[in-house]
Design a protein around this motif. Structure first.
Motif: not given
Length: 287
Positions: A95-113
């Motif tokens: 997901a991306a908005a306002g200059g921020a990008v959010f990515v899920t990590h399938w194998f590591d079970a985490r979310l990164t901004r």
């Protein structure tokens, strides 16, 4: 983790038309389609199975993740490359908005901004196999569909602090969408859409769908869900959660997004190699 995703965006200064950006995972390509004419106005090769795609109107950038490698590609509106970041195998939801990008990590079970320069801002643990990720309209809340945990994780988008974890009505939530202050997930192996209050952190209802729902979008006061195995879109009332109709769209529909003018939705069909535009009122395929 196969997928046929798309994102729609309003006309920007560089382009004169409303476009849909569509990834072809098996074709190693990304296309820009003019929604008025149906013409492919730009296409670029992108290796290693490009899957999720997200456009940020604040920056005019298209973000695509290659599923086989986890490499994030950033393109301009004409699909020319701007930047890359290697996020590692399993980087998936986007997901991306306002200059921020959010990515899920399938194998590591985490979310990164990530910030606009693709530098990590924070990372937070999710449930097992996070798939889709969605940002609220005000940009303050971000949520992930934790497929193998049968739950949604809800975070403060600024800090990454966990607010809630909510069990879904059906098994294996995949696509996730915010609409009118609520979260909707497509529960792939539950044949349901879950409806969640992100403030209270509770499940408030569900909608029966066709076989293997994948993603949810909203247009003209209606909800639309792609039913992969049925080749249809389930249409429902987001207030009453009543199923209104089922509309055929193509073989193995997956990605779905509202048209910029709100008159309908565009649907990417995996097996048909097609993009169709469905009118929200008549439920007819207009192009």
């Amino acid at each position: 983790m196969r997928a046929a995703w798309l994102v729609l965006w309003l006309a920007a200064p560089v382009q004169a038309a409303d476009l849909a950006f569509v990834t072809a995972q098996n074709g190693d390509a990304v296309a820009a389609v003019d929604l008025a004419t149906g013409a492919v106005v730009a296409q670029t090769d992108l290796p290693d199975a490009p899957a999720p795609v997200a456009y940020d109107p604040a920056t005019g950038r298209v973000h695509v993740i290659a599923a086989d490698t986890g490499r994030l590609h950033v393109l301009d509106e004409g699909l020319a490359p701007l930047a890359q970041a290697d996020l590692g195998p399993g980087a998936f939801g986007l997901a991306a908005a306002g200059g921020a990008v959010f990515v899920t990590h399938w194998f590591d079970a985490r979310l990164t901004r990530l910030d606009a320069a693709l530098r990590p801002v924070w990372t937070a643990p999710t449930g097992a196999a996070p798939a889709g990720v969605a940002l609220s309209a005000d940009g303050l809340t971000v949520a992930t569909a934790d497929r193998d945990a049968d739950q949604v994780s809800i975070f403060d988008a600024t800090t990454g602090a966990l607010r809630h974890r909510v069990a879904t009505a059906g098994a294996h939530p995949f696509g996730i969408t915010f609409h009118d202050g609520r979260i909707y997930t497509a529960d792939v192996q539950g044949d349901r859409v879950s409806v969640i209050d992100p403030v209270r952190g509770v499940l408030t209802g569900s909608v029966a769908t066709g076989s293997h729902p994948y993603a949810v979008a909203f247009a003209a006061g209606r909800g639309f869900v792609t039913d992969q195995y049925d080749g249809t879109v389930t249409v429902f009332d987001p207030v009453t959660l009543e199923v209104l109709a089922t509309a055929p769209v193509g073989d193995y529909p997956e990605g779905i997004a509202p048209l910029p003018d709100g008159s309908g939705v565009a649907v990417a069909n995996w097996e048909s190699d097609s993009l169709v535009v469905l009118d929200a009122a008549s439920l007819s395929v207009t192009r």
